[in-house]
Design an enzyme around this catalytic site. Sequence first.
Site, PDB file in Angstrom:
ATOM      1  N   ALA A  34       4.610   2.210   3.363  1.00 22.58           N
ATOM      2  CA  ALA A  34       3.427   2.393   2.735  1.00 22.58           C
ATOM      3  C   ALA A  34       3.379   2.798   1.356  1.00 22.58           C
ATOM      4  CB  ALA A  34       2.499   3.416   3.626  1.00 22.58           C
ATOM      5  N   ASN A  35       2.730   3.235   0.715  1.00 23.78           N
ATOM      6  CA  ASN A  35       2.643   3.870  -0.798  1.00 23.78           C
ATOM      7  C   ASN A  35       1.666   4.654  -0.972  1.00 23.78           C
ATOM      8  OD1 ASN A  35       0.498   2.137  -1.946  1.00 23.78           O
ATOM      9  ND2 ASN A  35       1.614   0.502  -1.210  1.00 23.78           N
TER      10      ASN A  35
END
Length: 235
Positions: A34-35
């Site tokens: 993810a980020n």
Amino acid sequence: LAIEKALGGPLSGMRALVTSGPTHEPIDPVRFIANRSSGKQGHAIAGACARLGADVTLVSGPSVEADPAGVATVHVETARDMLEACIGALPVDVAICAAAVSDWRPETAHGQKLKKDKAATASPADLSLVENPDILATLAARENDRPRLVIGFAAETDDVVAYARAKLTAKGCDWILANDVSPETGTFGGDHNKIHLLTGGAGGEVDIEEWPHASKLDVAARLAERIAQALGAAA
Ligand code: CTP
């Protein structure tokens, strides 16, 4: 909101599609890539367009932000799900891609939790990555149902305007909002944004407008007004 729509805001009768948040790309049932995107800017844009009377579909990756009032929100996890939901929302007058889509996903999403190999010679699990579809570029390249206005973001940490200019051409979109996401700006997860708006492209001149450092809500309101002007002028 219902009253604004009834009164006919400058975007009434227009359809808008907004992407927001990160995507989660599964490694196995308990892990993902993810980020740091919060979804704040995309959600604020969806809300601002609805307040000006637009019929808005928000396609959001996992985010703690509440679904904006008066907006049809579709919740997705992966980039591929996000693309499918966006295509399903067409036709629209304007598409605004604010999501921080993961550029890559693990080639294999394992069905069971990966376990550590306890052998002394064991190496870590192999994480082969493959590229995800580019949602912004896909929407900009649609033949029969390309939105009249396709808007992207460019998240950069250096040479912000130069990279954004290149992105405008590479993605085939009409406008790019370039934002500085260097850690010291606190943009990712924060409540403020510093924007350069690039308009034009497609072989023509690129116009660059520097916006003052502002809250993500103010950036959203300003963008919605600009969209209303552009669509109104082209109608
Ligand atoms: N975007 C998208 N689909 C992707 C990747 C990006 O729709 N698979 C969109 C984002 O929503 C944003 C724009 O493309 O509007 C630019 O995203 P950014 O991450 O800044 O650019 P990248 O294309 O990923 O390029 P790079 O990582 O090399 O900077």
